[in-house]
Motif scaffolding. Structure first.
Motif, PDB file in Angstrom:
ATOM      1  N   VAL A 154     -70.271 -95.753  36.081  1.00 40.75           N
ATOM      2  CA  VAL A 154     -70.420 -97.161  35.733  1.00 40.75           C
ATOM      3  C   VAL A 154     -70.219 -97.373  34.238  1.00 40.75           C
ATOM      4  CG1 VAL A 154     -72.024 -97.552  37.638  1.00 40.75           C
ATOM      5  CG2 VAL A 154     -72.924 -96.977  35.389  1.00 40.75           C
ATOM      6  N   ASN A 155     -69.950 -98.615  33.891  1.00 36.74           N
ATOM      7  CA  ASN A 155     -69.819 -99.037  32.495  1.00 36.74           C
ATOM      8  C   ASN A 155     -71.078 -99.821  32.140  1.00 36.74           C
ATOM      9  OD1 ASN A 155     -68.965 -99.919  29.977  1.00 36.74           O
ATOM     10  ND2 ASN A 155     -67.553-101.451  30.792  1.00 36.74           N
ATOM     11  N   LYS A 156     -72.009 -99.183  31.426  1.00 39.25           N
ATOM     12  CA  LYS A 156     -73.258 -99.833  31.064  1.00 39.25           C
ATOM     13  C   LYS A 156     -73.049-100.816  29.921  1.00 39.25           C
ATOM     14  CE  LYS A 156     -76.555 -98.404  28.288  1.00 39.25           C
ATOM     15  NZ  LYS A 156     -76.977 -99.662  27.630  1.00 39.25           N
ATOM     16  N   PRO A 157     -73.527-102.054  30.081  1.00 38.04           N
ATOM     17  CA  PRO A 157     -73.401-103.003  28.973  1.00 38.04           C
ATOM     18  C   PRO A 157     -74.405-102.725  27.873  1.00 38.04           C
ATOM     19  CG  PRO A 157     -74.582-104.016  30.778  1.00 38.04           C
ATOM     20  CD  PRO A 157     -74.129-102.665  31.280  1.00 38.04           C
ATOM     21  N   ALA A 158     -74.075-103.081  26.656  1.00 36.66           N
ATOM     22  CA  ALA A 158     -75.033-103.004  25.555  1.00 36.66           C
ATOM     23  C   ALA A 158     -76.182-103.966  25.839  1.00 36.66           C
ATOM     24  CB  ALA A 158     -74.354-103.369  24.242  1.00 36.66           C
ATOM     25  N   GLY A 159     -77.404-103.541  25.504  1.00 41.26           N
ATOM     26  CA  GLY A 159     -78.565-104.385  25.693  1.00 41.26           C
ATOM     27  C   GLY A 159     -79.313-104.142  26.984  1.00 41.26           C
ATOM     28  N   LEU A 160     -78.834-103.224  27.821  1.00 34.50           N
ATOM     29  CA  LEU A 160     -79.492-102.909  29.085  1.00 34.50           C
ATOM     30  C   LEU A 160     -80.011-101.474  29.044  1.00 34.50           C
ATOM     31  CD1 LEU A 160     -80.132-103.796  32.048  1.00 34.50           C
ATOM     32  CD2 LEU A 160     -77.926-102.776  32.677  1.00 34.50           C
ATOM     33  N   LEU A 161     -81.282-101.278  29.395  1.00 35.22           N
ATOM     34  CA  LEU A 161     -81.847 -99.937  29.464  1.00 35.22           C
ATOM     35  C   LEU A 161     -81.152 -99.114  30.540  1.00 35.22           C
ATOM     36  CD1 LEU A 161     -85.636-100.875  29.276  1.00 35.22           C
ATOM     37  CD2 LEU A 161     -84.388 -99.556  27.554  1.00 35.22           C
ATOM     38  N   ASP A 204     -78.461 -94.932  24.968  1.00 33.28           N
ATOM     39  CA  ASP A 204     -79.414 -95.819  24.317  1.00 33.28           C
ATOM     40  C   ASP A 204     -79.216 -97.246  24.824  1.00 33.28           C
ATOM     41  OD1 ASP A 204     -80.179 -93.638  22.820  1.00 33.28           O
ATOM     42  OD2 ASP A 204     -79.124 -94.269  21.004  1.00 33.28           O
ATOM     43  N   MET A 205     -80.278 -98.027  24.788  1.00 34.92           N
ATOM     44  CA  MET A 205     -80.229 -99.405  25.272  1.00 34.92           C
ATOM     45  C   MET A 205     -79.067-100.181  24.657  1.00 34.92           C
ATOM     46  SD  MET A 205     -83.212-102.287  25.008  1.00 34.92           S
ATOM     47  CE  MET A 205     -82.959-103.972  25.560  1.00 34.92           C
ATOM     48  N   HIS A 206     -78.833-100.023  23.356  1.00 37.34           N
ATOM     49  CA  HIS A 206     -77.837-100.831  22.668  1.00 37.34           C
ATOM     50  C   HIS A 206     -76.448-100.193  22.622  1.00 37.34           C
ATOM     51  CE1 HIS A 206     -80.909-103.688  21.636  1.00 37.34           C
ATOM     52  NE2 HIS A 206     -81.656-102.705  21.166  1.00 37.34           N
ATOM     53  N   THR A 207     -76.295 -99.037  23.271  1.00 34.10           N
ATOM     54  CA  THR A 207     -74.992 -98.390  23.394  1.00 34.10           C
ATOM     55  C   THR A 207     -74.373 -98.774  24.728  1.00 34.10           C
ATOM     56  OG1 THR A 207     -75.744 -96.502  22.079  1.00 34.10           O
ATOM     57  CG2 THR A 207     -73.787 -96.168  23.427  1.00 34.10           C
ATOM     58  N   SER A 208     -73.098 -99.076  24.724  1.00 31.09           N
ATOM     59  CA  SER A 208     -72.394 -99.402  25.965  1.00 31.09           C
ATOM     60  C   SER A 208     -71.541 -98.213  26.392  1.00 31.09           C
ATOM     61  CB  SER A 208     -71.515-100.644  25.772  1.00 31.09           C
ATOM     62  OG  SER A 208     -70.562-100.430  24.740  1.00 31.09           O
ATOM     63  N   GLY A 209     -71.029 -98.299  27.641  1.00 34.42           N
ATOM     64  CA  GLY A 209     -70.045 -97.320  28.065  1.00 34.42           C
ATOM     65  C   GLY A 209     -70.392 -96.523  29.302  1.00 34.42           C
ATOM     66  N   LEU A 210     -69.712 -95.405  29.452  1.00 33.53           N
ATOM     67  CA  LEU A 210     -69.693 -94.642  30.695  1.00 33.53           C
ATOM     68  C   LEU A 210     -70.976 -93.853  30.962  1.00 33.53           C
ATOM     69  CD1 LEU A 210     -66.055 -93.299  30.423  1.00 33.53           C
ATOM     70  CD2 LEU A 210     -66.901 -94.864  32.174  1.00 33.53           C
ATOM     71  N   GLY A 260     -74.291-102.430  13.072  1.00 37.16           N
ATOM     72  CA  GLY A 260     -75.140-103.027  14.089  1.00 37.16           C
ATOM     73  C   GLY A 260     -76.350-102.195  14.447  1.00 37.16           C
ATOM     74  N   ASP A 261     -76.592-101.087  13.752  1.00 38.59           N
ATOM     75  CA  ASP A 261     -77.732-100.231  14.075  1.00 38.59           C
ATOM     76  C   ASP A 261     -78.975-100.743  13.349  1.00 38.59           C
ATOM     77  OD1 ASP A 261     -79.545 -98.235  14.661  1.00 38.59           O
ATOM     78  OD2 ASP A 261     -78.047 -96.633  14.497  1.00 38.59           O
ATOM     79  N   LEU A 262     -79.819-101.446  14.061  1.00 39.60           N
ATOM     80  CA  LEU A 262     -81.020-102.023  13.464  1.00 39.60           C
ATOM     81  C   LEU A 262     -82.095-100.977  13.186  1.00 39.60           C
ATOM     82  CD1 LEU A 262     -81.331-105.282  15.625  1.00 39.60           C
ATOM     83  CD2 LEU A 262     -80.244-104.985  13.386  1.00 39.60           C
ATOM     84  N   LEU A 263     -81.981 -99.813  13.798  1.00 40.74           N
ATOM     85  CA  LEU A 263     -82.976 -98.765  13.604  1.00 40.74           C
ATOM     86  C   LEU A 263     -82.622 -97.839  12.445  1.00 40.74           C
ATOM     87  CD1 LEU A 263     -85.646 -97.798  14.884  1.00 40.74           C
ATOM     88  CD2 LEU A 263     -84.289 -96.274  16.351  1.00 40.74           C
ATOM     89  N   TYR A 264     -81.350 -97.514  12.302  1.00 41.03           N
ATOM     90  CA  TYR A 264     -80.922 -96.566  11.272  1.00 41.03           C
ATOM     91  C   TYR A 264     -79.914 -97.135  10.277  1.00 41.03           C
ATOM     92  CZ  TYR A 264     -82.749 -93.142  14.628  1.00 41.03           C
ATOM     93  OH  TYR A 264     -83.552 -92.434  15.497  1.00 41.03           O
TER      94      TYR A 264
END
Length: 228
Positions: free
Chosen positions: A29-36, A67-73, A181-185
């Motif tokens: 699957v292709n996980k969207p950014a912003g989804l756990l 990671d939640m904010h990373t998208s992709g495979l 866009g990395d709010l943590l680092y």
């Protein structure tokens, strides 16, 4: 060999998961950014990719995470035996992963590697840190695809040879080129040149995944172009 082209990435609020490949053994699957990837702690963190997929596929089980904010495979197993087999492939580093990132600044070399041990930054969880005493060996290879002088960012291909938590994000920060866009680092914490883009999303995407099918042994390679 079974290459699969990606559909357009979904937002985290879309109803259906973005399924690129499915058979009796695996889901890709292709996980969207912003989804756990999996449920988190608390009632507000129960919506996740795994649970969305378990609605149409009750036997879907997590093998690895983004990671939640990373998208992709992401690949998920169909049933516990396939989960065991796929987990062994990841544990034995028999899965090839490639990421696309946009980072701040211009790197001094066209390609290279970041070999820095990482461990949890316990007082500042969920942050991770470079730790030369107690950290686990972590290796990332990178290739610069281009530089945009207008906003002083660079586009990179990243290949993690190990799979530590937040590895790519911490390694790029340690190199002095945090991911946009990395709010943590990243640069948003310090008001860098590309901080305006930080409010949108983390510019990190898992674009390629290759592994031996856990049932047939056939090599599968999936490609999912970044939406940025």
């Amino acid at each position: 060999m079974a290459p699969v082209a990606a559909a357009t990435s979904l937002s985290a609020h879309d109803q259906g998961p973005d399924i690129l490949y499915v058979d009796a053994s695996v889901l890709v699957v292709n996980k969207p950014a912003g989804l756990l990837s999996v449920p988190g702690r608390g009632e507000d963190k129960q919506d996740c990719l795994e649970r969305r997929l378990q609605a149409p596929f009750p036997d879907a089980l997590t093998v690895h995470r983004l990671d939640m904010h990373t998208s992709g495979l992401l690949v998920l197993a169909r049933g516990k035996e396939m989960q065991r087999r796929l987990s062994l492939l990841f544990a034995n580093r028999q899965v090839d992963k490639r990421y696309l990132a946009v980072v701040t600044g211009k790197l001094p070399a066209v390609s290279g590697e970041i070999d820095l041990p990482l461990s949890a930054d316990w007082p500042n969880r969920p942050r991770q840190k470079v730790d030369h005493v107690a950290g686990k060996r972590s290796l990332t290879r990178y290739l610069v695809l281009g530089h945009d002088p207008a906003v002083n960012t660079s586009r990179l291909t990243l290949v993690p040879e190990t799979g530590r938590t937040h590895q790519l994000r911490v390694h790029l920060q340690a190199l002095g080129h945090p991911i946009v866009g990395d709010l943590l680092y990243g640069e948003a914490r310090y008001g860098g040149a590309a901080s305006a883009a930080s409010a949108q999303r983390l510019l990190l995407h898992a674009e390629q995944l290759a592994f031996a099918h856990p049932e047939s042994g056939e090599r599968h390679c999936f490609l999912c172009p970044a939406p940025f």
